[in-house]
Design an enzyme around this catalytic site. Sequence first.
Site, short mmCIF file in Angstrom:
data_model
loop_
_atom_site.label_atom_id
_atom_site.label_comp_id
_atom_site.label_asym_id
_atom_site.label_seq_id
_atom_site.Cartn_x
_atom_site.Cartn_y
_atom_site.Cartn_z
N GLU A 22 -8.71 -12.67 -18.85
CA GLU A 22 -8.16 -12.21 -17.58
C GLU A 22 -6.82 -12.88 -17.25
O GLU A 22 -6.10 -12.42 -16.38
CB GLU A 22 -9.13 -12.52 -16.43
CG GLU A 22 -10.43 -11.75 -16.49
CD GLU A 22 -11.32 -12.10 -15.33
OE1 GLU A 22 -11.51 -11.22 -14.47
OE2 GLU A 22 -11.82 -13.24 -15.27
N TYR A 54 4.95 -2.97 9.53
CA TYR A 54 4.00 -2.70 8.44
C TYR A 54 4.60 -3.01 7.08
O TYR A 54 3.92 -3.55 6.20
CB TYR A 54 3.54 -1.25 8.43
CG TYR A 54 3.22 -0.61 9.75
CD1 TYR A 54 2.70 -1.33 10.82
CD2 TYR A 54 3.44 0.74 9.92
CE1 TYR A 54 2.41 -0.71 12.02
CE2 TYR A 54 3.13 1.37 11.12
CZ TYR A 54 2.63 0.63 12.17
OH TYR A 54 2.34 1.24 13.35
N GLU A 74 -11.66 -14.93 -3.84
CA GLU A 74 -11.80 -15.63 -2.57
C GLU A 74 -10.57 -16.50 -2.27
O GLU A 74 -10.09 -16.54 -1.13
CB GLU A 74 -13.06 -16.52 -2.59
CG GLU A 74 -14.35 -15.74 -2.66
CD GLU A 74 -14.80 -15.36 -4.08
OE1 GLU A 74 -15.97 -14.99 -4.24
OE2 GLU A 74 -13.99 -15.40 -5.03
N LYS A 100 -11.41 -5.56 -6.82
CA LYS A 100 -11.05 -5.78 -8.22
C LYS A 100 -11.86 -4.77 -9.04
O LYS A 100 -12.92 -5.08 -9.58
CB LYS A 100 -11.36 -7.22 -8.63
CG LYS A 100 -10.80 -7.64 -9.97
CD LYS A 100 -11.07 -9.13 -10.20
CE LYS A 100 -10.58 -9.61 -11.53
NZ LYS A 100 -10.93 -11.02 -11.78
#
Length: 121
Positions: A22, A54, A74, A100
């Site tokens: 990863e 925005y 997290e 994910k």
Amino acid sequence: MSDVILLNGMAVEALIGVYDWERVAPRPLMLDLALSVDLSAAARSDDVQDTVDYAAVAACVTAVCAREQPQLLEALAGRICSALLAEFGAIDALTLTVHKPGILPNVNDVAIRLTRSRLSD
């Protein structure tokens, strides 16, 4: 506060993950963001200065995702929340969901959701 700005389906890329495979290239993530903001002034004035930009929020999120390289969703979500609360004083609280997709076999999407406010951060 009942006023909320929603940015849903924000596509970003981040180098994130626990496993070596990863860590070789950024992967796509999808984010949903709910910003608690008092929109009463903007509703009256029709002036962009009375709301949260925005595009600036999206740029801040994208920059954090490009800069940070944590292992955990997290941790990335926590850093995004902290950056948004630090940069945009009009945001009283926020909820961020980071998706994910396709990371686990037989699971379409893995996601985490954090809620942060000025009082808790």
